[in-house]
Design an enzyme around this catalytic site. Structure first.
Site, PDB file in Angstrom:
ATOM      1  CD  GLU A 145      -4.820  -9.164   5.570  1.00  0.00           C
ATOM      2  OE1 GLU A 145      -4.040 -10.116   5.602  1.00  0.00           O
ATOM      3  OE2 GLU A 145      -4.560  -8.074   5.002  1.00  0.00           O
ATOM      4  CB  SER A 167      -1.022  -6.848   6.974  1.00  0.00           C
ATOM      5  OG  SER A 167       0.331  -6.833   6.568  1.00  0.00           O
ATOM      6  NE  ARG A 188      -3.369 -10.388   1.789  1.00  0.00           N
ATOM      7  CZ  ARG A 188      -2.570 -10.436   0.720  1.00  0.00           C
ATOM      8  NH1 ARG A 188      -2.975 -11.104  -0.348  1.00  0.00           N
ATOM      9  NH2 ARG A 188      -1.385  -9.859   0.718  1.00  0.00           N
TER      10      ARG A 188
END
Length: 340
Positions: A334, A238, A164
């Site tokens: 995130e 998320s 990520r």
């Protein structure tokens, strides 16, 4: 190209958070993008590229020229018997591209189906799902430098992809705008179906030798069932990354917390599911005013109406402190955060 002042952004982010851009430009061509850079420089404004707003938290006023890329285009750069390299404009939506590739016999992206966002945003996040990450398919990333308008081309290695993560979140953050991504895909079925949730779904459907279409359909089915539609329940997907820890620390945690899922990551690390820890801290389904945790997925923060960026971040902070207090594991947000 028309530049609008004091432009509301609530309809341009999937959390539906109220925010205002000092200025906003919708760009359809690279020439327009260079013009936008020059306009921002003349007004001493930073440039902020914004895709579909699916992985951001916006708050208050953004003292920037927000650039929304509406560029389109898909082209075959080269192909052989085994693989094909596609050039895709940054403004293309990701999921329709995945389905288009599958329909044309270009394989590999099926596990990344139904991920919201644009092609240009995908390398920044190194999007991943169900055992597959984008970096496996990136050949090159094309961009324009914000300060000069000059083109820049980065190889996959130069993108410094990680979980990520990428160079676009660090050394090159706020210095360029991605304009096109080159993807190398397989001309032959390349099925990855060993991720536990995906394998269970296929097994439940009685599929023992899945095709790329089977994987695509299963991923779409899982995501539709587990993740709320931002159109009806505003969210950014998320909200926390799954933390990675050294294997020794993971073994200790697994002894203290029986049932904690552990996913090996390389030879000496493992990934822990943030959702499992958040749920076991009692947050799943919790609501605080206008924002809360979705009752079906502990990683998803929802704006139920009237919430702002401060409320979302305050709730995220409480969740992170709770998880650290119980498990000693730090959670990392995130989405990218913009505004004041």
């Amino acid at each position: 190209m028309h530049i609008r002042s004091a432009e509301p952004l609530q309809d341009r982010n999937t959390l539906a958070l109220p925010a205002t851009a000092e200025a906003l430009a919708v760009v359809h061509r690279e020439e327009d993008l260079r013009e936008a850079f020059a306009w921002a420089a003349a007004g001493q404004l930073p440039v902020l590229p914004l895709g579909s707003g699916s992985n951001v938290v916006l708050s208050g006023r953004l003292n920037a020229l927000v650039v929304c890329l509406a560029t389109t285009g898909r082209e075959i750069i080269r192909q052989g018997d085994e693989s094909i390299v596609l050039g895709v404009a940054a403004g293309e939506e990701w999921h329709p591209l995945v389905e288009w590739c599958l329909d044309h016999g270009y394989f590999g992206l099926e596990n990344l189906a139904l991920i919201p966002g644009t092609v240009g945003a995908a390398p920044i996040q190194n999007i991943g799902a169900y055992g597959v990450e984008l970096h496996s398919f990136v050949e090159r990333v094309h961009a324009l430098r914000i300060d000069t308008g000059e083109p820049l081309v980065l190889s996959a290695q130069e993108c410094e992809f990680a979980y990520r993560d990428s160079v676009f979140k660090h050394r090159l953050r706020d210095t360029l705008v991605i304009t096109r991504v080159e993807l190398r895909l397989s001309r032959r079925p390349d099925v990855r179906a060993d991720y536990p949730a995906l394998a269970r779904s296929l097994d439940h459907s009685g599929i023992t030798a899945p095709t790329p279409r089977d994987v695509f359909d299963a991923v779409v089915g899982i995501r539709v069932k587990r993740l709320p539609d931002p159109a009806s329940e505003p969210n950014a997907g998320s909200f926390f990354k799954n933390p990675r820890l050294p294997m020794a620390a993971v073994r200790e945690l697994a002894l203290r917390f029986p049932g904690l899922p552990v996913y090996p990551h390389g030879s000496d690390e493992a990934k822990l599911p943030a959702a499992w820890m958040i749920e076991h801290c009692g947050w799943k389904g919790y609501r605080e005013g206008a924002v809360g945790i979705h009752p079906q997925h502990a990683l998803v923060i929802v704006n139920y109406g009237g919430g702002d960026g401060n409320a979302v971040l305050a709730l995220a902070d409480k969740i992170a402190h709770s998880v650290f207090g119980r498990f000693g594991v730090a959670l990392e947000i995130e989405p990218r955060i913009y505004g004041q």
